[in-house]
Design an enzyme around this catalytic site. Structure first.
Site, mmCIF file in Angstrom:
data_model
loop_
_atom_site.group_PDB
_atom_site.id
_atom_site.type_symbol
_atom_site.label_atom_id
_atom_site.label_comp_id
_atom_site.label_asym_id
_atom_site.label_seq_id
_atom_site.Cartn_x
_atom_site.Cartn_y
_atom_site.Cartn_z
ATOM 1 N N HIS A 96 1.176 0.971 -12.997
ATOM 2 C CA HIS A 96 1.892 -0.241 -13.425
ATOM 3 C C HIS A 96 3.390 0.080 -13.529
ATOM 4 O O HIS A 96 3.762 1.128 -14.062
ATOM 5 C CB HIS A 96 1.347 -0.696 -14.782
ATOM 6 C CG HIS A 96 1.975 -1.956 -15.262
ATOM 7 N ND1 HIS A 96 1.635 -3.194 -14.765
ATOM 8 C CD2 HIS A 96 2.972 -2.187 -16.164
ATOM 9 C CE1 HIS A 96 2.369 -4.130 -15.357
ATOM 10 N NE2 HIS A 96 3.195 -3.529 -16.198
ATOM 11 N N ARG A 123 -19.635 -6.669 -4.143
ATOM 12 C CA ARG A 123 -19.443 -5.996 -2.841
ATOM 13 C C ARG A 123 -18.545 -4.749 -3.011
ATOM 14 O O ARG A 123 -18.814 -3.708 -2.414
ATOM 15 C CB ARG A 123 -18.831 -6.999 -1.848
ATOM 16 C CG ARG A 123 -18.521 -6.432 -0.491
ATOM 17 C CD ARG A 123 -19.781 -6.144 0.344
ATOM 18 N NE ARG A 123 -19.428 -5.484 1.589
ATOM 19 C CZ ARG A 123 -19.981 -4.359 2.040
ATOM 20 N NH1 ARG A 123 -20.954 -3.763 1.367
ATOM 21 N NH2 ARG A 123 -19.597 -3.840 3.182
ATOM 22 N N GLY A 167 0.774 -1.239 0.000
ATOM 23 C CA GLY A 167 0.000 0.000 0.000
ATOM 24 C C GLY A 167 0.803 1.286 0.000
ATOM 25 O O GLY A 167 0.308 2.330 0.437
ATOM 26 N N ARG A 172 -5.732 -8.337 -8.463
ATOM 27 C CA ARG A 172 -6.809 -9.162 -9.011
ATOM 28 C C ARG A 172 -7.355 -8.469 -10.254
ATOM 29 O O ARG A 172 -7.336 -7.229 -10.337
ATOM 30 C CB ARG A 172 -7.955 -9.312 -8.001
ATOM 31 C CG ARG A 172 -7.600 -10.180 -6.812
ATOM 32 C CD ARG A 172 -7.542 -11.660 -7.177
ATOM 33 N NE ARG A 172 -7.084 -12.471 -6.063
ATOM 34 C CZ ARG A 172 -5.806 -12.752 -5.787
ATOM 35 N NH1 ARG A 172 -4.845 -12.277 -6.545
ATOM 36 N NH2 ARG A 172 -5.489 -13.496 -4.754
ATOM 37 N N ILE A 173 -7.869 -9.301 -11.178
ATOM 38 C CA ILE A 173 -8.404 -8.731 -12.414
ATOM 39 C C ILE A 173 -9.868 -8.376 -12.224
ATOM 40 O O ILE A 173 -10.645 -9.184 -11.701
ATOM 41 C CB ILE A 173 -8.191 -9.720 -13.579
ATOM 42 C CG1 ILE A 173 -6.688 -9.750 -13.892
ATOM 43 C CG2 ILE A 173 -9.007 -9.329 -14.794
ATOM 44 C CD1 ILE A 173 -6.275 -10.795 -14.891
ATOM 45 N N VAL A 197 -6.020 -6.541 -19.887
ATOM 46 C CA VAL A 197 -5.097 -6.142 -18.810
ATOM 47 C C VAL A 197 -3.987 -5.205 -19.316
ATOM 48 O O VAL A 197 -3.341 -5.477 -20.340
ATOM 49 C CB VAL A 197 -4.473 -7.407 -18.165
ATOM 50 C CG1 VAL A 197 -3.406 -7.039 -17.156
ATOM 51 C CG2 VAL A 197 -5.565 -8.232 -17.496
HETATM 52 C C1 GAR Z 1 3.613 -1.306 -7.340
HETATM 53 O O1 GAR Z 1 4.916 -1.375 -7.844
HETATM 54 C C2 GAR Z 1 2.598 -1.360 -8.468
HETATM 55 O O2 GAR Z 1 3.006 -0.688 -9.614
HETATM 56 C C3 GAR Z 1 2.550 -2.842 -8.719
HETATM 57 O O3 GAR Z 1 2.556 -3.422 -7.444
HETATM 58 C C4 GAR Z 1 3.284 -2.579 -6.554
HETATM 59 C C5 GAR Z 1 2.394 -2.269 -5.369
HETATM 60 O O4 GAR Z 1 3.099 -1.551 -4.396
HETATM 61 N N1 GAR Z 1 1.378 -3.183 -9.456
HETATM 62 C C6 GAR Z 1 1.364 -4.073 -10.435
HETATM 63 O O5 GAR Z 1 2.349 -4.717 -10.757
HETATM 64 C C7 GAR Z 1 0.029 -4.256 -11.123
HETATM 65 N N2 GAR Z 1 0.178 -5.026 -12.295
HETATM 66 P P1 GAR Z 1 2.334 -0.794 -3.233
HETATM 67 O O6 GAR Z 1 1.371 -1.808 -2.617
HETATM 68 O O7 GAR Z 1 3.423 -0.411 -2.266
HETATM 69 O O8 GAR Z 1 1.610 0.391 -3.819
#
Ligand code: GAR
Length: 187
Positions: free
Chosen positions: A106, A68, A14, A88-89, A141
């Site tokens: 991303h 939900r 997060g 999740r998608i 995606v």
């Molecule tokens: C981030 O690097 C985000 O870009 C990636 O997951 C990480 C979450 O970090 N998302 C993906 O790869 C989606 N395909 P965070 O929970 O610290 O924000």
């Protein structure tokens, strides 16, 4: 200026969520965080959101309870759904109810390196520049319209961790800019 309401969806750490919360706490920032939703009751980000008293919810993961999620977003009058490490998608029937209202961050310069482990994909491909992208979410995606992007160099001794950290710093700024741009367009 009217603040738009964000619903943030997370699955783990997060840090992007926390960066958005921080931006929203700045005076004059045109958005506020209305709720945080996760599919993972152990997500570190969930505790962080609860600590700052943001209404937070865990939804069923297997199968993902998208109805939900929709209900919580409606209850909190959310204008913009921000996926922030939400792994999740979201399917077409959910997205059709939130057309042009779901965005994602991303860790690559899309359309390169879609899907999981984008940083590792970039390292394996041997590219010298990668980065991050904030884009609209569509049923395909990582293929929706791009909102903001930042390039990040790959350095000679980078591994997945060092590269991911360097990209993450830019993700936080890129996400802030994307939300600000969308909010300002709506005012
Ligand atoms: C981030 O690097 C985000 O870009 C990636 O997951 C990480 C979450 O970090 N998302 C993906 O790869 C989606 N395909 P965070 O929970 O610290 O924000």
């Amino acid at each position: 200026m009217k603040k738009i309401k964000l619903g943030i969806l997370i699955s783990g750490r997060g840090s992007n969520m926390q960066a958005l919360i921080k931006s929203c706490n700045e005076q004059g920032f045109p958005a506020e965080v209305a709720c945080v939703i996760t599919n993972n009751s152990n997500a570190a980000g969930l505790k962080a959101a609860e600590q700052v008293k943001i209404p937070s919810f865990v939804v069923n993961d297997k199968p993902l309870d998208a109805d939900r999620i929709h209900e919580i977003l409606i209850q909190h009058k959310v204008d913009l759904v921000c996926l922030a490490g939400f792994m999740r998608i979201l399917k077409a029937d959910f997205l059709s109810k939130w057309d042009n209202k779901v965005i994602n961050v991303h860790p690559s310069l899309l359309p390169s390196f879609k899907g999981l482990n984008a940083q590792e994909q970039a390292l394996k491909a041997g590219v010298k520049i990668t980065g991050c992208t904030v884009h609209y979410v569509t049923p395909e995606v990582d293929a929706g319209a791009i909102i903001t992007q930042t390039a990040v160099p790959i350095l000679p001794n980078d591994d997945v961790n060092s590269l991911s950290e360097r990209i993450l710093v830019e993700e936080h700024k890129c996400y802030r800019e994307a939300v600000k741009m969308i909010a300002e367009e709506q005012n």
